[in-house]
Design an enzyme around this catalytic site. Structure first.
Site, PDB file in Angstrom:
ATOM      1  N   PRO A  10       0.785  -1.221   0.000  1.00 56.23           N
ATOM      2  CA  PRO A  10       0.000   0.000   0.000  1.00 56.23           C
ATOM      3  C   PRO A  10       0.825   1.282   0.000  1.00 56.23           C
ATOM      4  CG  PRO A  10      -0.841  -1.506   1.650  1.00 56.23           C
ATOM      5  CD  PRO A  10       0.370  -2.141   1.069  1.00 56.23           C
ATOM      6  N   ASN A  11       0.390   2.197  -0.835  1.00 53.83           N
ATOM      7  CA  ASN A  11       0.916   3.571  -0.926  1.00 53.83           C
ATOM      8  C   ASN A  11       2.300   3.679  -1.577  1.00 53.83           C
ATOM      9  OD1 ASN A  11      -1.355   4.897   0.303  1.00 53.83           O
ATOM     10  ND2 ASN A  11      -0.726   3.926   2.211  1.00 53.83           N
ATOM     11  N   ARG A  18       5.002  11.139  -2.235  1.00 55.74           N
ATOM     12  CA  ARG A  18       4.654  10.871  -0.846  1.00 55.74           C
ATOM     13  C   ARG A  18       5.840  11.127   0.094  1.00 55.74           C
ATOM     14  NH1 ARG A  18       4.476   4.755   1.491  1.00 55.74           N
ATOM     15  NH2 ARG A  18       3.623   5.298   3.520  1.00 55.74           N
ATOM     16  N   TYR A  23      10.926   9.188   1.987  1.00 57.30           N
ATOM     17  CA  TYR A  23      10.995   8.099   1.006  1.00 57.30           C
ATOM     18  C   TYR A  23      11.753   8.464  -0.282  1.00 57.30           C
ATOM     19  CZ  TYR A  23       7.487   6.138   4.128  1.00 57.30           C
ATOM     20  OH  TYR A  23       6.827   5.658   5.248  1.00 57.30           O
ATOM     21  N   ASN A  74       8.319  -5.130  -0.071  1.00 58.58           N
ATOM     22  CA  ASN A  74       8.125  -4.004   0.822  1.00 58.58           C
ATOM     23  C   ASN A  74       6.626  -3.952   1.108  1.00 58.58           C
ATOM     24  OD1 ASN A  74       7.740  -1.616   2.159  1.00 58.58           O
ATOM     25  ND2 ASN A  74       9.070  -0.401   0.814  1.00 58.58           N
ATOM     26  N   ALA A  77       2.628  -0.381   5.076  1.00 61.77           N
ATOM     27  CA  ALA A  77       2.029  -0.402   6.417  1.00 61.77           C
ATOM     28  C   ALA A  77       1.606  -1.812   6.841  1.00 61.77           C
ATOM     29  CB  ALA A  77       0.832   0.535   6.450  1.00 61.77           C
ATOM     30  N   HIS A  80       3.263  -4.027   9.632  1.00 60.94           N
ATOM     31  CA  HIS A  80       3.094  -3.882  11.075  1.00 60.94           C
ATOM     32  C   HIS A  80       1.889  -4.641  11.631  1.00 60.94           C
ATOM     33  CE1 HIS A  80       6.156  -0.980  10.225  1.00 60.94           C
ATOM     34  NE2 HIS A  80       5.339  -0.267   9.477  1.00 60.94           N
ATOM     35  N   ASP A  87       1.156 -15.046   6.854  1.00 64.66           N
ATOM     36  CA  ASP A  87       0.812 -16.457   6.680  1.00 64.66           C
ATOM     37  C   ASP A  87       1.070 -16.943   5.257  1.00 64.66           C
ATOM     38  OD1 ASP A  87       0.123 -16.680   9.321  1.00 64.66           O
ATOM     39  OD2 ASP A  87      -2.042 -16.746   8.994  1.00 64.66           O
ATOM     40  N   GLU A  98      12.458  -8.929   3.302  1.00 66.58           N
ATOM     41  CA  GLU A  98      11.626  -7.749   3.587  1.00 66.58           C
ATOM     42  C   GLU A  98      12.480  -6.494   3.426  1.00 66.58           C
ATOM     43  OE1 GLU A  98       9.681  -7.970   7.436  1.00 66.58           O
ATOM     44  OE2 GLU A  98       9.681  -5.794   7.579  1.00 66.58           O
ATOM     45  N   HIS A 100      12.587  -2.141   3.438  1.00 63.17           N
ATOM     46  CA  HIS A 100      11.958  -0.841   3.706  1.00 63.17           C
ATOM     47  C   HIS A 100      12.884   0.256   3.239  1.00 63.17           C
ATOM     48  CE1 HIS A 100       8.784  -2.696   5.945  1.00 63.17           C
ATOM     49  NE2 HIS A 100       9.706  -3.456   6.507  1.00 63.17           N
ATOM     50  N   LEU A 101      12.300   1.254   2.599  1.00 63.82           N
ATOM     51  CA  LEU A 101      13.097   2.393   2.136  1.00 63.82           C
ATOM     52  C   LEU A 101      13.651   3.158   3.326  1.00 63.82           C
ATOM     53  CD1 LEU A 101      10.466   3.401  -0.510  1.00 63.82           C
ATOM     54  CD2 LEU A 101      12.825   2.826  -1.082  1.00 63.82           C
ATOM     55  N   SER A 102      12.794   3.393   4.325  1.00 69.44           N
ATOM     56  CA  SER A 102      13.214   4.132   5.512  1.00 69.44           C
ATOM     57  C   SER A 102      13.702   3.148   6.576  1.00 69.44           C
ATOM     58  CB  SER A 102      12.033   4.951   6.059  1.00 69.44           C
ATOM     59  OG  SER A 102      10.993   4.087   6.511  1.00 69.44           O
ATOM     60  N   ARG A 107      11.970   5.057  13.550  1.00 68.85           N
ATOM     61  CA  ARG A 107      10.761   5.865  13.352  1.00 68.85           C
ATOM     62  C   ARG A 107       9.761   5.677  14.509  1.00 68.85           C
ATOM     63  NH1 ARG A 107       8.587   5.483   7.456  1.00 68.85           N
ATOM     64  NH2 ARG A 107       7.442   7.295   8.260  1.00 68.85           N
ATOM     65  N   ARG A 111       5.925   1.554  13.997  1.00 69.48           N
ATOM     66  CA  ARG A 111       6.610   1.034  12.803  1.00 69.48           C
ATOM     67  C   ARG A 111       7.770   0.107  13.159  1.00 69.48           C
ATOM     68  NH1 ARG A 111       4.539   4.131   8.591  1.00 69.48           N
ATOM     69  NH2 ARG A 111       4.081   6.235   9.284  1.00 69.48           N
TER      70      ARG A 111
HETATM   71  C1  DQA Z   1       7.814   1.541   4.531  1.00 71.57           C
HETATM   72  C2  DQA Z   1       7.706   1.792   6.036  1.00 71.57           C
HETATM   73  C3  DQA Z   1       6.278   1.565   6.531  1.00 71.57           C
HETATM   74  O1  DQA Z   1       6.171   1.814   7.918  1.00 71.57           O
HETATM   75  C4  DQA Z   1       5.310   2.487   5.811  1.00 71.57           C
HETATM   76  O2  DQA Z   1       3.990   2.221   6.202  1.00 71.57           O
HETATM   77  C5  DQA Z   1       5.464   2.419   4.327  1.00 71.57           C
HETATM   78  C6  DQA Z   1       6.810   2.382   3.763  1.00 71.57           C
HETATM   79  C7  DQA Z   1       9.231   1.875   3.990  1.00 71.57           C
HETATM   80  O3  DQA Z   1       9.519   1.481   2.871  1.00 71.57           O
HETATM   81  O4  DQA Z   1      10.015   2.566   4.656  1.00 71.57           O
HETATM   82  O5  DQA Z   1       4.494   2.481   3.585  1.00 71.57           O
HETATM   83  O6  DQA Z   1       7.578   0.173   4.279  1.00 71.57           O
END
Ligand code: DQA
Length: 147
Positions: A10-11, A18, A23, A74, A77, A80, A87, A98, A100-102, A107, A111
């Protein structure tokens, strides 16, 4: 040739617009193009997928995992709280990394916990695009990755 799924949740389709201070300014399209070029260089076939919907992500993983060497994900959200995503990763048994960009450890507290990480080979967090590139280089190394 290894075949690796590159899944964004998502997102992540909003990358570039964003919260660029967190990011970065690259779009998902740019990021996938860079990763795709790297894949060609090192001989890994990549299959890209992004969705804002948990069920679509789960359907994609169920469908594609049997024909894949591994997965870079990735989960956004969903990292979390999505037990469904956790599963399916546990169930399909392909090695998953896994990303994550950040740096999620640095944070907000909500998160800092991943329900996905325990069913993954490992987690790369805080390196922006290079997190995906590191995960890709793992899958290109037939000596290191699990069969
Ligand atoms: C994220 C970190 C997540 O907490 C956040 O909800 C994202 C991006 C990251 O790539 O840093 O959507 O996965």
């Amino acid at each position: 040739m290894p075949r690796v799924l590159v899944v964004n949740g998502p997102n992540l389709n909003l990358l570039g617009k964003r919260e660029p201070d967190i990011y970065g300014t690259d779009t998902l399209e740019t990021l996938n193009k860079r990763l795709g070029d790297l894949g060609k260089e090192i001989g890994v076939e990549l299959v890209f997928f992004q969705s804002n919907h948990e069920g679509e992500l789960i359907d994609f993983i169920q469908r594609e995992a049997p024909n894949a060497t591994g997965m870079i994900i990735n989960p956004g959200a969903l990292t979390h709280y999505s037990i469904g995503l956790r599963d399916v990763i546990a169930g399909v048994k392909i090695e998953t990394i896994e990303v994550h960009l950040s740096n999620i450890a640095a944070r907000e507290q909500f998160r800092q916990h991943s329900v996905i990480a325990p069913v993954c080979r490992g987690q790369v967090s805080g390196f922006g695009f290079y997190g995906y590139a590191m995960a890709l280089s793992y899958f290109s190394d037939t000596n290191t990755r699990q069969p």
